[in-house]
Design a protein around this motif. Sequence first.
Motif, PDB file in Angstrom:
ATOM      1  N   HIS A 169       0.840  -1.193   0.000  1.00 60.33           N
ATOM      2  CA  HIS A 169       0.000   0.000   0.000  1.00 60.33           C
ATOM      3  C   HIS A 169       0.881   1.251   0.000  1.00 60.33           C
ATOM      4  O   HIS A 169       1.726   1.412   0.888  1.00 60.33           O
ATOM      5  CB  HIS A 169      -0.904   0.040   1.245  1.00 60.33           C
ATOM      6  CG  HIS A 169      -1.846  -1.116   1.355  1.00 60.33           C
ATOM      7  ND1 HIS A 169      -3.114  -1.094   0.812  1.00 60.33           N
ATOM      8  CD2 HIS A 169      -1.690  -2.342   1.941  1.00 60.33           C
ATOM      9  CE1 HIS A 169      -3.711  -2.251   1.064  1.00 60.33           C
ATOM     10  NE2 HIS A 169      -2.870  -3.020   1.739  1.00 60.33           N
ATOM     11  N   ARG A 170       0.684   2.097  -0.987  1.00 60.64           N
ATOM     12  CA  ARG A 170       1.379   3.382  -0.987  1.00 60.64           C
ATOM     13  C   ARG A 170       0.835   4.221   0.163  1.00 60.64           C
ATOM     14  O   ARG A 170      -0.386   4.336   0.350  1.00 60.64           O
ATOM     15  CB  ARG A 170       1.168   4.092  -2.329  1.00 60.64           C
ATOM     16  CG  ARG A 170       1.882   5.431  -2.404  1.00 60.64           C
ATOM     17  CD  ARG A 170       1.894   5.960  -3.819  1.00 60.64           C
ATOM     18  NE  ARG A 170       2.343   7.334  -3.879  1.00 60.64           N
ATOM     19  CZ  ARG A 170       2.576   8.006  -4.991  1.00 60.64           C
ATOM     20  NH1 ARG A 170       2.401   7.403  -6.174  1.00 60.64           N
ATOM     21  NH2 ARG A 170       2.984   9.260  -4.967  1.00 60.64           N
ATOM     22  N   LEU A 171       1.736   4.796   0.947  1.00 58.49           N
ATOM     23  CA  LEU A 171       1.331   5.448   2.183  1.00 58.49           C
ATOM     24  C   LEU A 171       1.037   6.932   1.998  1.00 58.49           C
ATOM     25  O   LEU A 171       1.821   7.651   1.364  1.00 58.49           O
ATOM     26  CB  LEU A 171       2.430   5.310   3.238  1.00 58.49           C
ATOM     27  CG  LEU A 171       2.676   3.912   3.799  1.00 58.49           C
ATOM     28  CD1 LEU A 171       3.827   3.943   4.785  1.00 58.49           C
ATOM     29  CD2 LEU A 171       1.425   3.364   4.461  1.00 58.49           C
ATOM     30  N   PRO A 172      -0.051   7.415   2.596  1.00 60.40           N
ATOM     31  CA  PRO A 172      -0.238   8.861   2.707  1.00 60.40           C
ATOM     32  C   PRO A 172       0.783   9.406   3.696  1.00 60.40           C
ATOM     33  O   PRO A 172       1.292   8.672   4.560  1.00 60.40           O
ATOM     34  CB  PRO A 172      -1.671   8.994   3.244  1.00 60.40           C
ATOM     35  CG  PRO A 172      -1.962   7.693   3.901  1.00 60.40           C
ATOM     36  CD  PRO A 172      -1.172   6.648   3.169  1.00 60.40           C
ATOM     37  N   ALA A 173       1.075  10.699   3.603  1.00 60.37           N
ATOM     38  CA  ALA A 173       2.144  11.300   4.411  1.00 60.37           C
ATOM     39  C   ALA A 173       1.908  11.105   5.906  1.00 60.37           C
ATOM     40  O   ALA A 173       2.845  10.807   6.660  1.00 60.37           O
ATOM     41  CB  ALA A 173       2.257  12.784   4.081  1.00 60.37           C
ATOM     42  N   ALA A 174       0.665  11.267   6.356  1.00 62.52           N
ATOM     43  CA  ALA A 174       0.385  11.180   7.788  1.00 62.52           C
ATOM     44  C   ALA A 174       0.689   9.790   8.335  1.00 62.52           C
ATOM     45  O   ALA A 174       1.240   9.650   9.445  1.00 62.52           O
ATOM     46  CB  ALA A 174      -1.077  11.546   8.061  1.00 62.52           C
ATOM     47  N   THR A 175       0.352   8.754   7.575  1.00 60.60           N
ATOM     48  CA  THR A 175       0.626   7.383   8.029  1.00 60.60           C
ATOM     49  C   THR A 175       2.119   7.107   8.029  1.00 60.60           C
ATOM     50  O   THR A 175       2.652   6.494   8.965  1.00 60.60           O
ATOM     51  CB  THR A 175      -0.099   6.373   7.133  1.00 60.60           C
ATOM     52  OG1 THR A 175      -1.503   6.638   7.166  1.00 60.60           O
ATOM     53  CG2 THR A 175       0.157   4.949   7.605  1.00 60.60           C
ATOM     54  N   TYR A 176       2.810   7.553   6.977  1.00 62.99           N
ATOM     55  CA  TYR A 176       4.269   7.379   6.929  1.00 62.99           C
ATOM     56  C   TYR A 176       4.926   8.027   8.150  1.00 62.99           C
ATOM     57  O   TYR A 176       5.759   7.410   8.831  1.00 62.99           O
ATOM     58  CB  TYR A 176       4.830   7.979   5.639  1.00 62.99           C
ATOM     59  CG  TYR A 176       6.317   8.194   5.678  1.00 62.99           C
ATOM     60  CD1 TYR A 176       7.194   7.116   5.552  1.00 62.99           C
ATOM     61  CD2 TYR A 176       6.855   9.472   5.873  1.00 62.99           C
ATOM     62  CE1 TYR A 176       8.565   7.311   5.609  1.00 62.99           C
ATOM     63  CE2 TYR A 176       8.222   9.665   5.935  1.00 62.99           C
ATOM     64  CZ  TYR A 176       9.084   8.585   5.802  1.00 62.99           C
ATOM     65  OH  TYR A 176      10.438   8.781   5.872  1.00 62.99           O
ATOM     66  N   LEU A 177       4.540   9.251   8.452  1.00 57.90           N
ATOM     67  CA  LEU A 177       5.136   9.961   9.589  1.00 57.90           C
ATOM     68  C   LEU A 177       4.830   9.262  10.901  1.00 57.90           C
ATOM     69  O   LEU A 177       5.681   9.184  11.798  1.00 57.90           O
ATOM     70  CB  LEU A 177       4.647  11.408   9.623  1.00 57.90           C
ATOM     71  CG  LEU A 177       5.163  12.312   8.497  1.00 57.90           C
ATOM     72  CD1 LEU A 177       4.459  13.662   8.536  1.00 57.90           C
ATOM     73  CD2 LEU A 177       6.680  12.491   8.596  1.00 57.90           C
ATOM     74  N   ALA A 178       3.619   8.743  11.041  1.00 59.22           N
ATOM     75  CA  ALA A 178       3.251   8.041  12.269  1.00 59.22           C
ATOM     76  C   ALA A 178       4.079   6.778  12.452  1.00 59.22           C
ATOM     77  O   ALA A 178       4.516   6.456  13.570  1.00 59.22           O
ATOM     78  CB  ALA A 178       1.765   7.708  12.254  1.00 59.22           C
ATOM     79  N   ILE A 179       4.303   6.043  11.364  1.00 59.70           N
ATOM     80  CA  ILE A 179       5.106   4.815  11.436  1.00 59.70           C
ATOM     81  C   ILE A 179       6.552   5.142  11.797  1.00 59.70           C
ATOM     82  O   ILE A 179       7.161   4.507  12.670  1.00 59.70           O
ATOM     83  CB  ILE A 179       5.022   4.048  10.105  1.00 59.70           C
ATOM     84  CG1 ILE A 179       3.627   3.418   9.958  1.00 59.70           C
ATOM     85  CG2 ILE A 179       6.107   2.974  10.020  1.00 59.70           C
ATOM     86  CD1 ILE A 179       3.379   2.776   8.609  1.00 59.70           C
ATOM     87  N   VAL A 180       7.129   6.146  11.136  1.00 56.46           N
ATOM     88  CA  VAL A 180       8.522   6.507  11.409  1.00 56.46           C
ATOM     89  C   VAL A 180       8.675   7.056  12.826  1.00 56.46           C
ATOM     90  O   VAL A 180       9.625   6.725  13.542  1.00 56.46           O
ATOM     91  CB  VAL A 180       9.028   7.524  10.370  1.00 56.46           C
ATOM     92  CG1 VAL A 180      10.387   8.077  10.769  1.00 56.46           C
ATOM     93  CG2 VAL A 180       9.112   6.867   8.994  1.00 56.46           C
ATOM     94  N   ALA A 181       7.729   7.879  13.264  1.00 52.28           N
ATOM     95  CA  ALA A 181       7.796   8.424  14.619  1.00 52.28           C
ATOM     96  C   ALA A 181       7.784   7.303  15.651  1.00 52.28           C
ATOM     97  O   ALA A 181       8.505   7.360  16.658  1.00 52.28           O
ATOM     98  CB  ALA A 181       6.630   9.372  14.856  1.00 52.28           C
TER      99      ALA A 181
END
Length: 339
Positions: A169-181
């Motif tokens: 699944h290509r990630l929206p920015a908010a989900t990407y940031l939440a995962i990295v955080a």
Amino acid sequence: KHGRRPEQSASESNRCMKELLRIDPAAETARIAASIQRLLTTDLRRRGLVLGLSGGIDSSVTAALAVAAVGRDRVFGILMPERDSSPDTLELSRSVALNLGIQYAVEDITPQLEAAGFYRRYAEAVRSVVPEFGEGWKSKLVTSGVKGEGGFTYFTLVAQSPDGTVQRHRLPAATYLAIVAATNFKQRLRKLMEYYYADRLNYAVAGTPNRLEYDQGFFVKNGDGSADIKPIAHLYKCQVYQLADHLQLPETIRSRPPTTDTYSMPQGQDEFFFSVPVLQLDYCLYGKNHGIDPGTVASAAGLDVATVLAVWKDIDRKRSTTRPLHLPPLLIEPVPEIH
């Protein structure tokens, strides 16, 4: 500058660039060891060095250089697995400590990550795109690298169910940031442990980034980016391997592919962050830093010229976007008595 002659073959270009990246391992080891000794004495005023051992080439070489500098009795390694770590991480890192003859401690950071809510926060972020994600699932992030649409980098979540079915699944920015955080808890908790042992022993903390990681900002601020000294930050990845051979580190360490060991699925560094595999990136970064024409770089790296130019653009982009990671805390005005 090393422009490629019209008659220069790809193999000649490859040999030429390999020679440019070749170091004298014995001399470099002595130089780094002397610098470590001086910095510990004059700047840091500490008795020895602590570092985290991951079973990777960078931490292993850094540990060996620390031993060359101050002796095995004044180097302390910390092995910090957690429940998502690769099964072989603990034994590989232990093999390095035993090979070097240094003292070490094993600190499983799973309880601390659970207390900080990492596993819960991570799962919640993933479930925003994979609602069924839960017990028994595995996952990782993959970057588009230089092949992103319109030249923009994007990230894909790869999730594997307990029955082995894989979703992307290509990630929206908010989900990407939440995962990295959430995953940044791992690097920061490990660094917390390193400084505990450093304070207890009156040692300094040695960081382990190589030149690619340091230049491109492949670290977590106040996590693996935090250290008192970074002995190999000036070395390209292939130069780290040259030192590993000279220092006679275990073959299992020298032959292990570079990994992040952050996500529950196996993940190479070039999957997550770097635009091409690290040894190809060595050629690209060295060529860019020294004004070597892209045709020569392309032949040496086994890439086409268009990819080299795209990698150079990505290098500039990462340098710009990760610059704040290198900054110390910023002051409103200087404090002259300290600075």
